[in-house]
Design a protein around this motif. Sequence first.
Motif, PDB file in Angstrom:
ATOM      1  N   PRO A 206       0.119  36.026 -22.235  1.00 40.82           N
ATOM      2  CA  PRO A 206      -0.748  37.163 -22.548  1.00 40.82           C
ATOM      3  C   PRO A 206      -0.084  38.518 -22.355  1.00 40.82           C
ATOM      4  O   PRO A 206      -0.423  39.489 -23.027  1.00 40.82           O
ATOM      5  CB  PRO A 206      -1.916  36.982 -21.567  1.00 40.82           C
ATOM      6  CG  PRO A 206      -1.926  35.524 -21.250  1.00 40.82           C
ATOM      7  CD  PRO A 206      -0.488  35.107 -21.274  1.00 40.82           C
ATOM      8  N   GLU A 207       0.899  38.597 -21.434  1.00 36.42           N
ATOM      9  CA  GLU A 207       1.569  39.860 -21.181  1.00 36.42           C
ATOM     10  C   GLU A 207       2.302  40.368 -22.421  1.00 36.42           C
ATOM     11  O   GLU A 207       2.564  41.562 -22.559  1.00 36.42           O
ATOM     12  CB  GLU A 207       2.567  39.721 -20.025  1.00 36.42           C
ATOM     13  CG  GLU A 207       1.922  39.457 -18.666  1.00 36.42           C
ATOM     14  CD  GLU A 207       1.467  38.013 -18.487  1.00 36.42           C
ATOM     15  OE1 GLU A 207       1.809  37.161 -19.346  1.00 36.42           O
ATOM     16  OE2 GLU A 207       0.750  37.736 -17.511  1.00 36.42           O
ATOM     17  N   ALA A 208       2.608  39.461 -23.340  1.00 33.51           N
ATOM     18  CA  ALA A 208       3.318  39.858 -24.556  1.00 33.51           C
ATOM     19  C   ALA A 208       2.395  40.518 -25.573  1.00 33.51           C
ATOM     20  O   ALA A 208       2.853  41.069 -26.561  1.00 33.51           O
ATOM     21  CB  ALA A 208       3.982  38.633 -25.193  1.00 33.51           C
ATOM     22  N   GLY A 209       1.081  40.488 -25.312  1.00 32.48           N
ATOM     23  CA  GLY A 209       0.116  41.067 -26.232  1.00 32.48           C
ATOM     24  C   GLY A 209      -0.288  40.080 -27.303  1.00 32.48           C
ATOM     25  O   GLY A 209       0.335  39.020 -27.475  1.00 32.48           O
ATOM     26  N   PRO A 210      -1.331  40.403 -28.073  1.00 30.37           N
ATOM     27  CA  PRO A 210      -1.843  39.484 -29.100  1.00 30.37           C
ATOM     28  C   PRO A 210      -0.804  39.074 -30.122  1.00 30.37           C
ATOM     29  O   PRO A 210      -0.850  37.960 -30.660  1.00 30.37           O
ATOM     30  CB  PRO A 210      -2.985  40.281 -29.755  1.00 30.37           C
ATOM     31  CG  PRO A 210      -3.395  41.272 -28.718  1.00 30.37           C
ATOM     32  CD  PRO A 210      -2.144  41.618 -27.966  1.00 30.37           C
TER      33      PRO A 210
ATOM     34  N   VAL B  11      -6.902  35.844 -36.331  1.00 29.40           N
ATOM     35  CA  VAL B  11      -8.217  35.216 -36.191  1.00 29.40           C
ATOM     36  C   VAL B  11      -9.113  36.140 -35.364  1.00 29.40           C
ATOM     37  O   VAL B  11      -8.644  37.111 -34.765  1.00 29.40           O
ATOM     38  CB  VAL B  11      -8.128  33.831 -35.525  1.00 29.40           C
ATOM     39  CG1 VAL B  11      -7.205  32.908 -36.315  1.00 29.40           C
ATOM     40  CG2 VAL B  11      -7.644  33.937 -34.075  1.00 29.40           C
ATOM     41  N   ARG B  12     -10.402  35.836 -35.324  1.00 26.48           N
ATOM     42  CA  ARG B  12     -11.351  36.611 -34.519  1.00 26.48           C
ATOM     43  C   ARG B  12     -11.863  35.732 -33.390  1.00 26.48           C
ATOM     44  O   ARG B  12     -12.457  34.675 -33.640  1.00 26.48           O
ATOM     45  CB  ARG B  12     -12.507  37.113 -35.379  1.00 26.48           C
ATOM     46  CG  ARG B  12     -13.511  37.975 -34.593  1.00 26.48           C
ATOM     47  CD  ARG B  12     -14.497  38.660 -35.519  1.00 26.48           C
ATOM     48  NE  ARG B  12     -15.450  37.738 -36.108  1.00 26.48           N
ATOM     49  CZ  ARG B  12     -16.632  37.421 -35.577  1.00 26.48           C
ATOM     50  NH1 ARG B  12     -16.985  37.939 -34.401  1.00 26.48           N
ATOM     51  NH2 ARG B  12     -17.452  36.590 -36.197  1.00 26.48           N
TER      52      ARG B  12
ATOM     53  N   ARG C  45     -14.980  41.950 -28.206  1.00 30.04           N
ATOM     54  CA  ARG C  45     -15.076  42.987 -29.239  1.00 30.04           C
ATOM     55  C   ARG C  45     -16.448  43.089 -29.882  1.00 30.04           C
ATOM     56  O   ARG C  45     -16.676  43.998 -30.685  1.00 30.04           O
ATOM     57  CB  ARG C  45     -14.004  42.782 -30.327  1.00 30.04           C
ATOM     58  CG  ARG C  45     -12.581  42.796 -29.786  1.00 30.04           C
ATOM     59  CD  ARG C  45     -12.183  44.174 -29.301  1.00 30.04           C
ATOM     60  NE  ARG C  45     -10.855  44.190 -28.691  1.00 30.04           N
ATOM     61  CZ  ARG C  45     -10.292  45.284 -28.164  1.00 30.04           C
ATOM     62  NH1 ARG C  45     -10.967  46.427 -28.181  1.00 30.04           N
ATOM     63  NH2 ARG C  45      -9.104  45.226 -27.626  1.00 30.04           N
ATOM     64  N   ASP C  46     -17.374  42.176 -29.577  1.00 26.29           N
ATOM     65  CA  ASP C  46     -18.743  42.328 -30.058  1.00 26.29           C
ATOM     66  C   ASP C  46     -19.401  43.482 -29.302  1.00 26.29           C
ATOM     67  O   ASP C  46     -19.068  43.768 -28.149  1.00 26.29           O
ATOM     68  CB  ASP C  46     -19.549  41.045 -29.846  1.00 26.29           C
ATOM     69  CG  ASP C  46     -19.092  39.917 -30.746  1.00 26.29           C
ATOM     70  OD1 ASP C  46     -18.468  40.197 -31.774  1.00 26.29           O
ATOM     71  OD2 ASP C  46     -19.365  38.747 -30.402  1.00 26.29           O
TER      72      ASP C  46
ATOM     73  N   HIS D 144     -11.793  31.707 -38.421  1.00 27.61           N
ATOM     74  CA  HIS D 144     -10.632  31.841 -39.291  1.00 27.61           C
ATOM     75  C   HIS D 144     -11.084  31.665 -40.726  1.00 27.61           C
ATOM     76  O   HIS D 144     -12.281  31.504 -41.002  1.00 27.61           O
ATOM     77  CB  HIS D 144      -9.557  30.816 -38.910  1.00 27.61           C
ATOM     78  CG  HIS D 144     -10.063  29.411 -38.818  1.00 27.61           C
ATOM     79  ND1 HIS D 144     -10.121  28.553 -39.890  1.00 27.61           N
ATOM     80  CD2 HIS D 144     -10.562  28.709 -37.757  1.00 27.61           C
ATOM     81  CE1 HIS D 144     -10.617  27.383 -39.511  1.00 27.61           C
ATOM     82  NE2 HIS D 144     -10.901  27.449 -38.217  1.00 27.61           N
ATOM     83  N   ALA D 145     -10.143  31.688 -41.644  1.00 27.42           N
ATOM     84  CA  ALA D 145     -10.489  31.685 -43.064  1.00 27.42           C
ATOM     85  C   ALA D 145     -11.251  30.431 -43.483  1.00 27.42           C
ATOM     86  O   ALA D 145     -12.026  30.460 -44.451  1.00 27.42           O
ATOM     87  CB  ALA D 145      -9.224  31.842 -43.902  1.00 27.42           C
TER      88      ALA D 145
END
Length: 267
Positions: free
Chosen positions: A21-25, A53-54, A100-101, A8-9
Amino acid sequence: MRIARFAHAKGMSFGAVEGEPEAGPQGLTVAEIQGHPFGELTFTGSRWALSDVRLLSPILPSKVVCVGRNYAEHASELGNEVPTEPLLFLKPSTSVIGPRDAIRLPIFSKQVEHEAELAVVIGAPGARRADRAAAEKAIFGYTCANDVTARDLQNTDSQWTRAKGFDSFCPIGPWITTGLDVRDLEIRCEVGRDSDETMEVRQLGRTRDMVFDVPALVSYISHVMTLLPGDVVLTGTPAGVSPLTDGDTVTVRIEGIGDLTNPVVPV
């Protein structure tokens, strides 16, 4: 509970992922944890939307201990017998990447394949010469993994270190799920192209088909080497392994845990 490691920042933190999780990110948040997640959790009060965040690999293990041919159909598809005791090998910590890497195709191989696997994360105080009951208590949680393998090198080398050990060959994530019954979960691997709207299901299996179940594996490994907090055990892959090519996107999806997605690119 779902425990993530994220950037994060202000830096990097562990946190508890909240929401369904079913609701999506967009419907998930992550609440920052003070220090590491082993032991009693203390929340800092900071919270982010997961989309802001990543996600990183949920843990940085000292070692990744893997189990080969732990599904009979996978052993058969490669022309191998089912082992009479767990077949162990190691992946280096430098092979670990997160969601995602990019999986990077090495110039030494012309046949890099996916292997979707349930990953076990060891908690405190680790495991050494543990019986089955102690092995179960040593388990902190579970995550998704992809035991990426240079199959041509595995077939020509006398051992599997090179075939399994390239940088980026051990994606894990998206988070660690605790308190999960893993005796009968669906494991699937889907592969597609960036330009495709659909993903092809390449692997589809269930954890009930493991030759050796999770407590048996952790106990067996702990009699060979000490498992430290944060170490990861990969429990084998179902049948259906197949090549990855530049431009593919590969997703490992495990019931009750979530999705681990990685692009495939040249080295």
